[in-house]
Design a protein around this motif. Sequence first.
Motif: not given
Length: 135
Positions: A1-27
Motif C-alpha cells: 500500500m502506497n501511503t505517501l501523499i507528498c514530500s516537502f522539498d527543501g528540508l533535507h539535511d536542514n538543522r532544526v534551530l527551534r520548534y514551538c507548540a502553541d496549544f491555545e492557537a493550535h499551531t
Amino acid sequence: MNTLICSFDGLHDNRVLRYCADFEAHTLYMDTQTEAGEKVSVHFTGLLAHWFENVIQDNILFGIDEISAEGFFEQYKDLLDGTIPYGFPGCCSIEELRERMEREKIRSFVIDASLGLCGFVLAKEVEIQCQSPLI
C-alpha cells in the motif's frame, strides 16, 4: 500500500534551530537552516497533536512527508495502542480518532531524521517559508 501523499522539498539535511507548540492557537512552528545558511520555517496550523522522539541539541532533518490516515494508523499502531487509553493524540479510541481526523480534515505529517528529532504532527495545514540569509 502506497501511503505517501507528498514530500516537502527543501528540508533535507536542514538543522532544526527551534520548534514551538502553541496549544491555545493550535499551531506548531519549526525553524530550520540549510547548509548554505538559508532559513526555512515550517508552520503547522490546526494542530491536534504532535509526538517527537530522539530530540537532541543538533537535530538534522531527513525530510517531512504527508502520509494517508491509513498509513499513519499502520505506522504508529504500537504507539497509539499504548497512548490512546490516556487520550493521546486527542481521543479515547482509534475509531474516534479516525472519525475526528476525517471530520476535521486533520492530516498526518511524518518527520524523519538524519540525526535526532523524528516523529509526527497531526494538523490541518502546513506551510513552508524560505528566507535567504542576510549578506
